[in-house]
Design a protein around this motif. Structure first.
Motif, PDB file in Angstrom:
ATOM      1  N   PHE A  15       0.827  -1.203   0.000  1.00 41.24           N
ATOM      2  CA  PHE A  15       0.000   0.000   0.000  1.00 41.24           C
ATOM      3  C   PHE A  15       0.864   1.257   0.000  1.00 41.24           C
ATOM      4  N   ALA A  16       1.955   1.222   0.756  1.00 39.45           N
ATOM      5  CA  ALA A  16       2.877   2.365   0.762  1.00 39.45           C
ATOM      6  C   ALA A  16       3.511   2.546  -0.618  1.00 39.45           C
ATOM      7  N   MET A  17       3.878   1.454  -1.254  1.00 38.05           N
ATOM      8  CA  MET A  17       4.469   1.543  -2.590  1.00 38.05           C
ATOM      9  C   MET A  17       3.452   2.053  -3.608  1.00 38.05           C
ATOM     10  N   ALA A  18       2.195   1.617  -3.478  1.00 34.35           N
ATOM     11  CA  ALA A  18       1.158   2.103  -4.390  1.00 34.35           C
ATOM     12  C   ALA A  18       0.987   3.614  -4.253  1.00 34.35           C
ATOM     13  N   VAL A  19       1.026   4.109  -3.027  1.00 38.90           N
ATOM     14  CA  VAL A  19       0.928   5.555  -2.806  1.00 38.90           C
ATOM     15  C   VAL A  19       2.114   6.265  -3.443  1.00 38.90           C
ATOM     16  N   MET A  20       3.314   5.709  -3.274  1.00 36.07           N
ATOM     17  CA  MET A  20       4.500   6.359  -3.833  1.00 36.07           C
ATOM     18  C   MET A  20       4.472   6.386  -5.361  1.00 36.07           C
ATOM     19  N   VAL A  21       4.107   5.271  -5.970  1.00 32.26           N
ATOM     20  CA  VAL A  21       4.077   5.222  -7.435  1.00 32.26           C
ATOM     21  C   VAL A  21       2.943   6.088  -7.970  1.00 32.26           C
ATOM     22  N   ALA A  22       1.761   5.964  -7.385  1.00 31.77           N
ATOM     23  CA  ALA A  22       0.616   6.756  -7.860  1.00 31.77           C
ATOM     24  C   ALA A  22       0.843   8.245  -7.645  1.00 31.77           C
ATOM     25  N   GLY A  23       1.514   8.596  -6.554  1.00 26.28           N
ATOM     26  CA  GLY A  23       1.804   9.997  -6.292  1.00 26.28           C
ATOM     27  C   GLY A  23       2.749  10.600  -7.307  1.00 26.28           C
ATOM     28  N   SER A  24       3.494   9.753  -7.991  1.00 24.84           N
ATOM     29  CA  SER A  24       4.429  10.221  -9.017  1.00 24.84           C
ATOM     30  C   SER A  24       3.888  10.020 -10.421  1.00 24.84           C
ATOM     31  N   SER A  25       2.614   9.727 -10.542  1.00 22.86           N
ATOM     32  CA  SER A  25       2.007   9.435 -11.847  1.00 22.86           C
ATOM     33  C   SER A  25       1.087  10.551 -12.301  1.00 22.86           C
ATOM     34  N   SER A  26       1.595  11.739 -12.370  1.00 28.02           N
ATOM     35  CA  SER A  26       0.786  12.875 -12.798  1.00 28.02           C
ATOM     36  C   SER A  26       1.031  13.133 -14.281  1.00 28.02           C
ATOM     37  N   PHE A  27       0.227  12.513 -15.110  1.00 27.91           N
ATOM     38  CA  PHE A  27       0.401  12.654 -16.553  1.00 27.91           C
ATOM     39  C   PHE A  27      -0.778  13.328 -17.237  1.00 27.91           C
ATOM     40  N   ALA A  28      -1.940  13.353 -16.595  1.00 30.80           N
ATOM     41  CA  ALA A  28      -3.170  13.773 -17.273  1.00 30.80           C
ATOM     42  C   ALA A  28      -3.496  15.257 -17.157  1.00 30.80           C
ATOM     43  N   THR A  29      -2.788  15.984 -16.314  1.00 34.21           N
ATOM     44  CA  THR A  29      -3.030  17.426 -16.208  1.00 34.21           C
ATOM     45  C   THR A  29      -1.701  18.162 -16.151  1.00 34.21           C
ATOM     46  N   PRO A  30      -1.692  19.407 -16.583  1.00 37.29           N
ATOM     47  CA  PRO A  30      -0.457  20.185 -16.501  1.00 37.29           C
ATOM     48  C   PRO A  30      -0.209  20.776 -15.115  1.00 37.29           C
ATOM     49  N   ILE A  31      -1.144  20.619 -14.187  1.00 37.98           N
ATOM     50  CA  ILE A  31      -0.989  21.257 -12.881  1.00 37.98           C
ATOM     51  C   ILE A  31      -0.554  20.302 -11.784  1.00 37.98           C
ATOM     52  N   GLY A  32      -0.485  19.013 -12.064  1.00 31.34           N
ATOM     53  CA  GLY A  32      -0.165  18.044 -11.024  1.00 31.34           C
ATOM     54  C   GLY A  32       1.313  17.910 -10.718  1.00 31.34           C
ATOM     55  N   TYR A  33       2.163  18.305 -11.640  1.00 29.93           N
ATOM     56  CA  TYR A  33       3.599  18.185 -11.401  1.00 29.93           C
ATOM     57  C   TYR A  33       4.294  19.415 -11.968  1.00 29.93           C
ATOM     58  N   GLN A  34       5.348  19.852 -11.298  1.00 31.70           N
ATOM     59  CA  GLN A  34       6.004  21.097 -11.651  1.00 31.70           C
ATOM     60  C   GLN A  34       6.516  21.117 -13.092  1.00 31.70           C
ATOM     61  N   THR A  35       7.083  20.015 -13.559  1.00 38.94           N
ATOM     62  CA  THR A  35       7.612  19.972 -14.913  1.00 38.94           C
ATOM     63  C   THR A  35       6.495  20.107 -15.940  1.00 38.94           C
ATOM     64  N   ASN A  36       5.362  19.491 -15.686  1.00 38.58           N
ATOM     65  CA  ASN A  36       4.217  19.642 -16.586  1.00 38.58           C
ATOM     66  C   ASN A  36       3.828  21.109 -16.690  1.00 38.58           C
ATOM     67  N   THR A  37       3.779  21.779 -15.553  1.00 44.12           N
ATOM     68  CA  THR A  37       3.397  23.188 -15.525  1.00 44.12           C
ATOM     69  C   THR A  37       4.421  24.041 -16.263  1.00 44.12           C
ATOM     70  N   MET A  38       5.704  23.715 -16.107  1.00 40.93           N
ATOM     71  CA  MET A  38       6.760  24.504 -16.744  1.00 40.93           C
ATOM     72  C   MET A  38       6.717  24.420 -18.266  1.00 40.93           C
ATOM     73  N   VAL A  39       6.348  23.287 -18.840  1.00 41.32           N
ATOM     74  CA  VAL A  39       6.340  23.152 -20.302  1.00 41.32           C
ATOM     75  C   VAL A  39       4.986  23.492 -20.921  1.00 41.32           C
ATOM     76  N   TRP A  40       3.981  23.633 -20.107  1.00 39.40           N
ATOM     77  CA  TRP A  40       2.619  23.880 -20.587  1.00 39.40           C
ATOM     78  C   TRP A  40       2.544  25.132 -21.452  1.00 39.40           C
ATOM     79  N   GLY A  41       2.919  26.255 -20.941  1.00 31.61           N
ATOM     80  CA  GLY A  41       2.841  27.521 -21.678  1.00 31.61           C
ATOM     81  C   GLY A  41       3.875  27.636 -22.779  1.00 31.61           C
TER      82      GLY A  41
END
Length: 141
Positions: free
Chosen positions: A81-107
């Motif tokens: 369960f801890a590993m699922a939280v860690m992996v899922a917490g790092s799986s921000s692919f569907a929005t530009p606001i969930g992870y800093q790098t997504n936000t940086m390349v969005w504009g």
């Protein structure tokens, strides 16, 4: 602002545990007679949805007390369960606001919000299935 958000999320995570909310959520899942694998999928999906809206650190801080409580109520090892939280917490692919790098390349990249969703949702789905099936093989319940 980012540090304030992370700090607030950590405090909120502590209050989730102290208030009994984590225990209540895990009781509901346990009473629904879901298997440990089904509970793992639920924890993963909830964490993944949270990380699309807030930072990965905040999502993990909010989801971890709930995940640990679910594992305890199911009488299984907490590590999957801890590993699922860690992996899922790092799986921000569907929005530009969930992870800093997504936000940086969005504009600067000229991307639209839906560009992230079109590519990210299938990737999120693949990550969910693969992760939730592999995690228990490496860290058994």
């Amino acid at each position: 602002r980012l540090l304030l958000l992370i700090g607030s999320a950590l405090g909120f995570a502590t209050s989730i545990n102290a208030s009994g909310l984590a225990a209540n959520i895990s009781s509901v899942i346990q009473s629904s007679d879901v298997s440990p694998l089904g509970a793992l999928f639920l924890v993963y999906i909830v964490t993944m949805l949270m990380t699309e809206l807030v930072t990965n650190n905040a999502a993990a801080a909010l989801a971890l007390p709930i995940a640990l409580s679910i594992a305890e109520d199911l009488g299984v090892d907490y590590r999957p369960f801890a590993m699922a939280v860690m992996v899922a917490g790092s799986s921000s692919f569907a929005t530009p606001i969930g992870y800093q790098t997504n936000t940086m390349v969005w504009g600067p990249g000229g991307y639209r919000f839906l560009d992230f969703t079109k590519v990210g949702l299938p990737l999120n789905l693949a990550y969910t299935v693969i992760s939730c099936l592999l995690i228990p093989l490496i860290w058994p319940f």
